[in-house]
Write an enzyme that holds these catalytic residues in place. Structure first.
Site, PDB file in Angstrom:
ATOM      1  N   GLY A   1       0.861  -1.184   0.000  1.00 34.61           N
ATOM      2  CA  GLY A   1       0.000   0.000   0.000  1.00 34.61           C
ATOM      3  C   GLY A   1       0.890   1.224   0.000  1.00 34.61           C
ATOM      4  O   GLY A   1       1.081   1.913  -1.007  1.00 34.61           O
TER       5      GLY A   1
ATOM      6  N   CYS B   1      -6.743  22.948  17.552  1.00 36.08           N
ATOM      7  CA  CYS B   1      -6.720  23.305  18.969  1.00 36.08           C
ATOM      8  C   CYS B   1      -6.189  22.141  19.776  1.00 36.08           C
ATOM      9  O   CYS B   1      -6.941  21.466  20.503  1.00 36.08           O
ATOM     10  CB  CYS B   1      -8.119  23.682  19.421  1.00 36.08           C
TER      11      CYS B   1
ATOM     12  N   TYR C   1      -1.907   6.945   3.739  1.00 35.79           N
ATOM     13  CA  TYR C   1      -2.337   7.118   5.129  1.00 35.79           C
ATOM     14  C   TYR C   1      -2.386   8.581   5.569  1.00 35.79           C
ATOM     15  O   TYR C   1      -2.239   8.877   6.748  1.00 35.79           O
ATOM     16  CB  TYR C   1      -1.468   6.277   6.085  1.00 35.79           C
TER      17      TYR C   1
HETATM   18  C1  LIG Z   1      -2.298  -2.430   5.846  1.00 32.13           C
HETATM   19  C2  LIG Z   1      -2.228  -3.708   5.125  1.00 32.13           C
HETATM   20  C3  LIG Z   1      -1.471  -3.795   3.952  1.00 32.13           C
HETATM   21  C4  LIG Z   1      -0.667  -2.649   3.404  1.00 32.13           C
HETATM   22  O1  LIG Z   1       0.323  -2.234   4.275  1.00 32.13           O
HETATM   23  P1  LIG Z   1       1.425  -1.165   3.765  1.00 32.13           P
HETATM   24  O2  LIG Z   1       2.237  -0.930   4.984  1.00 32.13           O
HETATM   25  O3  LIG Z   1       0.685   0.034   3.323  1.00 32.13           O
HETATM   26  O4  LIG Z   1       2.154  -1.826   2.648  1.00 32.13           O
HETATM   27  C5  LIG Z   1      -1.460  -4.990   3.280  1.00 32.13           C
HETATM   28  N1  LIG Z   1      -2.167  -6.061   3.726  1.00 32.13           N
HETATM   29  C6  LIG Z   1      -2.915  -6.001   4.844  1.00 32.13           C
HETATM   30  C7  LIG Z   1      -3.669  -7.194   5.262  1.00 32.13           C
HETATM   31  C8  LIG Z   1      -2.971  -4.831   5.577  1.00 32.13           C
HETATM   32  O5  LIG Z   1      -3.706  -4.783   6.691  1.00 32.13           O
END
Ligand SMILES: *Cc1c(COP(=O)(O)O)cnc(C)c1O
Length: 462
Positions: A321, A390, A420
């Protein structure tokens, strides 16, 4: 360095000892390519550009704060992952940042998509992602979410509890489907950046533990249900990981389970998903792995373990991600005030803050920052970039060097905010969430528009 976080975020007054801070960078006008998106550069006039467009012009057109996303970089990262993982499957983790445009890019670049809520599923389907390329995650999917996922025909649902096995099976039976599923196991590995902890038990809400036999019991239960087709085992061990050693332990334990399954049930499961969590550079000190290095390492580990166990090599999948979205965007802010606290530091207040980037308050995340609307030859000053909320924990960049002539009206940019940040944005203080502006080939367009006061008031029904 880790600090223990105050429940409401780090407090003011946490003055660190003299000499704690890294020396200022040699060139305050420099833009480290590890940290900035691919097409970001500083023009001859000193103004930072992305996709050839100066941020001064972008700020006029779209306002600040705003996230600017380099589409060329996003697509190039998608391709780097699919090339590196040829013969395997890359699932982009939608929670990092999801919009219909992003889904389209993923579709065009041949990626699959992880979703973990009805909202993410709806976005994926609305943008035409074929359902068989979608995986549904989550530790507490609602019956409605499960129903919609099965009905849409998602390629896999990742089961996270005993209760969910029953719920998904019922939904599939009702709809007359056979649903492909994986079981998420916790392997006892918790990885973050340069460390990982490998224990037997893991104290967390996700998955079914290998150590106490719950994972093996889940396999038994799933194999008994005709409405479910068990295709593999899933493991996700952490976030912002630079060191592959945690994956090594995880892969070994997952292959161990596949071996047990073969021995007990006489079936070899065809898939292993090793999750996401691969790190990116937030500051020039970070040195992340390239996708081809990660692919080679993971393939080697799984191949070795499977050979040792006499198993056929399963099809691998991964779920980056952050590693795809993170480096592709920066947040552009306008400086509102510059407050020098004698002998301490200078507070630079911007027109956003913890509502558009909660990671600093939530995780003590580190970021870097650069003056973007002009170059400067002034001396470096140690600054803390704070937001307009705040809350004294409303920090965007805890410690950073900015030129000492920084003034109200300057634009500053915080890189590596593609993952994120918008996806975790809030309306705290009824601040309006910024737009995401995609830049490609000298053109910019909002892919998520700026929130308006009318949007806020529409939800508030009196
Ligand atoms: C959050 C998550 C990802 C992605 O994580 P990154 O750190 O953004 O690469 C992939 N698989 C699962 C199951 C997740 O919960």
């Amino acid at each position: 360095m880790s600090r223990s976080a105050h429940p409401a975020g780090p407090r003011h007054g946490d003055v660190l000892p003299e000499g704690h801070y890294a020396a200022p960078p040699a060139d305050l006008n420099g833009l480290d390519p590890h940290v900035w998106a691919r097409t970001v550069a500083r023009g001859a006039d000193g103004v930072v550009t992305v996709g050839g467009l100066p941020v001064t012009r972008l700020a006029e057109e779209f306002g600040t704060p705003a996230y600017f996303l380099d589409e060329e970089d996003f697509r190039a990262r998608c391709r780097a992952w699919t090339d590196a993982f040829e013969g395997a499957d890359v699932f982009y983790a939608g929670k990092a940042f999801l919009s219909r445009a992003v889904v389209r890019w993923l579709r065009e670049e041949g990626l699959n998509l992880d979703v973990c809520s009805g909202g993410e599923l709806a976005t994926a389907l609305a943008a035409g992602m074929p359902a068989e390329r979608i995986a549904m995650h989550g530790n507490n999917k609602s019956p409605g979410e499960i129903e919609r996922a099965v009905e849409a025909g998602v390629g896999r649902i990742v089961l996270d509890s005993y209760q969910e096995i029953v719920r998904v099976a019922h939904a599939a039976e009702r709809l007359g489907r056979r649903q492909r599923v994986q079981i998420r196991v916790t392997v006892g590995v918790e990885a973050h950046t340069h460390e990982f902890i490998a224990t037997a038990h893991e104290d967390q809400k996700f998955g079914l533990a290998l150590a106490d036999g719950q994972a093996a019991e889940a396999v038994r239960r799933v194999l008994r249900l005709d409405a479910l087709e068990l295709v593999g085992i899933h493991s996700h061990i952490g976030s912002q990981i630079f060191d592959m050693a945690g994956f090594e332990v995880s892969a070994r334990r997952v292959v161990g389970l596949l071996t047990e399954i073969r021995d007990e049930h006489g079936v070899e499961l065809p898939e292993i998903d090793l999750g996401g969590g691969l790190g990116i550079a937030y500051t020039p000190e970070d040195d992340p792995r390239e996708p081809y290095e990660i692919a080679k390492a993971l393939r080697d580990i799984v191949a070795r373990e499977c050979t040792a166990a006499g198993l056929t090599m399963p099809r691998l999948s991964v779920e980056p991600g952050r590693a795809i979205a993170g480096p592709t965007a920066f947040t552009l802010y306008e400086v509102g005030t510059v407050k020098e606290l004698a002998g301490l530091r200078t507070y630079v207040s911007v027109d956003g803050g913890m509502s558009d980037n909660i990671r600093t308050a939530l995780y003590d995340a580190e970021y870097s920052v650069a003056l973007a609307s002009r170059a400067s030859t002034a001396e470096p000053m140690l600054a803390r970039v704070v937001g307009k909320h705040c809350e004294s924990g409303d920090i965007v960049v805890r410690d950073a060097y900015l030129p000492a002539d920084l003034a109200a009206g300057d634009l500053i940019a915080v890189p590596a905010t593609g993952a994120y940040c918008r996806s975790m944005a809030s309306n705290y203080n009824h601040v309006l969430r910024p737009p995401v502006v995609a830049v490609a080939d000298g053109a910019a367009r909002e892919i998520v528009r700026r929130e308006t006061e009318a949007d806020l008031l529409r939800l508030d029904v009196g």
